[in-house]
Design a protein around this motif. Structure first.
Motif, short mmCIF file in Angstrom:
data_model
loop_
_atom_site.label_atom_id
_atom_site.label_comp_id
_atom_site.label_asym_id
_atom_site.label_seq_id
_atom_site.Cartn_x
_atom_site.Cartn_y
_atom_site.Cartn_z
N THR A 105 -3.84 -4.42 6.49
CA THR A 105 -4.71 -3.49 6.94
C THR A 105 -4.11 -1.99 6.54
O THR A 105 -3.20 -1.87 5.85
CB THR A 105 -5.16 -3.28 8.87
OG1 THR A 105 -6.03 -2.94 8.89
CG2 THR A 105 -3.91 -2.72 9.53
N THR A 106 -5.32 -1.22 7.13
CA THR A 106 -4.35 0.56 6.84
C THR A 106 -3.89 1.05 7.96
O THR A 106 -3.14 2.61 7.14
CB THR A 106 -5.79 1.55 6.61
OG1 THR A 106 -7.03 1.64 8.02
CG2 THR A 106 -7.54 0.84 5.97
N GLN A 134 0.49 -1.23 -0.54
CA GLN A 134 -0.35 0.09 -0.40
C GLN A 134 0.45 0.91 0.06
O GLN A 134 0.09 2.06 -0.69
CB GLN A 134 -0.92 0.30 1.08
CG GLN A 134 -1.88 -1.28 1.02
CD GLN A 134 -2.87 -1.02 2.74
OE1 GLN A 134 -2.43 -0.77 3.43
NE2 GLN A 134 -3.17 -2.69 3.46
N ASP A 162 -1.52 5.94 10.58
CA ASP A 162 -2.36 5.62 9.21
C ASP A 162 -2.48 6.02 8.36
O ASP A 162 -2.28 7.20 7.55
CB ASP A 162 -3.77 6.42 10.37
CG ASP A 162 -4.94 5.75 9.65
OD1 ASP A 162 -5.22 5.26 8.54
OD2 ASP A 162 -6.20 6.41 9.78
N ARG A 163 -2.87 4.66 6.99
CA ARG A 163 -3.36 5.77 4.95
C ARG A 163 -4.12 5.51 5.00
O ARG A 163 -4.19 5.68 3.38
CB ARG A 163 -1.94 3.85 4.79
CG ARG A 163 -0.60 4.01 4.93
CD ARG A 163 -0.43 2.77 4.08
NE ARG A 163 -0.58 1.97 5.41
CZ ARG A 163 -0.51 0.87 5.70
NH1 ARG A 163 0.78 1.76 6.82
NH2 ARG A 163 -1.03 0.47 6.56
N THR A 164 -4.94 5.37 5.49
CA THR A 164 -6.51 4.92 5.01
C THR A 164 -6.37 6.64 4.11
O THR A 164 -6.85 6.76 2.86
CB THR A 164 -7.78 6.10 6.51
OG1 THR A 164 -7.38 4.51 7.29
CG2 THR A 164 -8.81 5.42 5.51
N LEU A 206 -4.49 6.31 0.83
CA LEU A 206 -5.03 5.25 0.13
C LEU A 206 -6.34 6.04 -1.07
O LEU A 206 -6.25 5.21 -2.20
CB LEU A 206 -5.70 3.71 1.06
CG LEU A 206 -4.10 3.32 1.47
CD1 LEU A 206 -5.37 2.18 2.93
CD2 LEU A 206 -3.26 2.10 0.61
N THR A 232 -9.24 -1.21 4.38
CA THR A 232 -8.80 -1.34 3.18
C THR A 232 -8.80 -0.64 1.42
O THR A 232 -9.41 0.10 0.64
CB THR A 232 -7.93 -2.00 3.17
OG1 THR A 232 -6.99 -2.42 4.52
CG2 THR A 232 -6.54 -2.20 1.80
N ALA A 236 -11.12 2.44 1.38
CA ALA A 236 -10.58 3.59 1.77
C ALA A 236 -10.38 3.87 -0.04
O ALA A 236 -9.79 4.56 -0.53
CB ALA A 236 -8.99 3.13 2.50
#
Length: 301
Positions: A146-147, A127, A226-228, A231, A257, A260
């Motif tokens: 996960t994110t 990701q 947190d990559r949300t 993404l 994921t 997002a």
């Protein structure tokens, strides 16, 4: 037949990456990124061969701090209390650094871009690679990951205890620990053969064992946040695969994921835990192959 090689430690951080390839380099490339404390061996040769049979060129590699790639042996010990409190300063590197290792590998192989498939921590790296270097990713497959949002993908108490158990001190102990871990973390619908689990654990132990390196990889997860929101910018075809019975990263992590990433396809596999049982390889390979073809058609269009 596979071919082995390494990306020399030619950059300022001095990271050497060891890899293996399968198939014809002229075919669409698939980069396999493995998870926490897992060597390239965890992408089993039969799984790689199944992708090659679909006309794909497969690359698997050891992340930094695992296997035969560079271990940061002199790095400070992570302060997990501080990391959990939001202070990333004790982490030796982040997921972005690990994604940069993948870019260096693609450069070394002369690949402008690849279809990236990541499992667990490898999904987080995949990701991150996609959002940090979108031009290098043709499609994204995130498996049992996960994110970075700590409210989703939470582990059960038993899974957490297994992950954080004290390091083993001998090969024999490593083999027995692997059986216990497989029982707790594995797929209830596809229980693993204990003898096969021991065999693979022994193969891994003989190739490399470094608990401190695993700790530094874990610190990278906590240090990366947190990559949300990022993404939402992913523009490549994306597939999210997750076990319905995953005790280490709850299926909510996979659902988050997929939610997002615009247009992401979510496949939840009943009976699958936090592993990739051979019985599910055909379904997973089918899904990855379909994504690769879809991405190729989109690029051609």
């Amino acid at each position: 037949m596979s071919e082995s090689g390494e990306v020399p430690a030619g950059t300022a951080d001095g990271i050497r990456i060891v890899y293996e390839t399968f198939g014809d380099p002229a075919d669409p490339p698939v980069l396999l990124v493995m998870g926490l404390g897992a060597q390239l061996l965890a992408w089993r040769e039969g799984f790689c061969a199944a992708l090659v049979e679909r006309g794909l060129f497969v690359v698997r590699y050891d992340n930094r701090d695992i296997g035969l790639s560079t271990h940061l042996d002199g790095a400070p010990r992570p302060d997990f209390g501080a990391l959990l409190a939001g202070d990333p300063s004790s982490a030796s590197y982040t997921l972005s650094d690990m994604a940069d290792d993948a870019v260096r590998l693609l450069d070394h192989l002369g690949l402008a871009a690849a279809h990236v498939v990541g499992a667990s921590l490898g999904g987080m790296i995949a990701q991150t690679l996609t959002v940090d270097h979108p031009e290098r990713v043709l499609s994204l497959t995130s498996i049992m990951s996960t994110t970075g949002d700590r409210s989703v993908g939470r582990a059960t108490e038993a899974a957490t205890a297994t992950l954080l158990a004290p390091p083993v001190s001998s090969r024999e102990e490593a083999l027995e620990r692997s059986v216990v871990s497989a029982r707790v973390l594995g797929s209830p619908g596809y229980p693993a053969d204990p003898d096969e689990v021991r065999r693979r654990a022994g193969e891994g132990w003989d190739r490399d064992h470094d608990p401190a390196g695993v700790g530094r990889q874990l610190a990278a997860i906590y240090a990366s946040g947190d990559r949300t929101a990022r993404l939402a910018d992913v523009a490549v075809p994306t597939l999210v695969l997750h076990g319905a019975d995953d005790p280490l990263i709850d299926v909510s992590g996979g659902r988050a994921t997929a939610a997002a990433v615009p247009g992401a396809e979510l496949v939840v596999l009943d009976g699958m835990g936090h592993d990739l049982p051979e019985a599910l390889w055909p379904q997973v390979v089918d899904a990855v192959d379909a994504l690769v073809r879809r991405a190729g058609s989109a690029a051609a269009g």
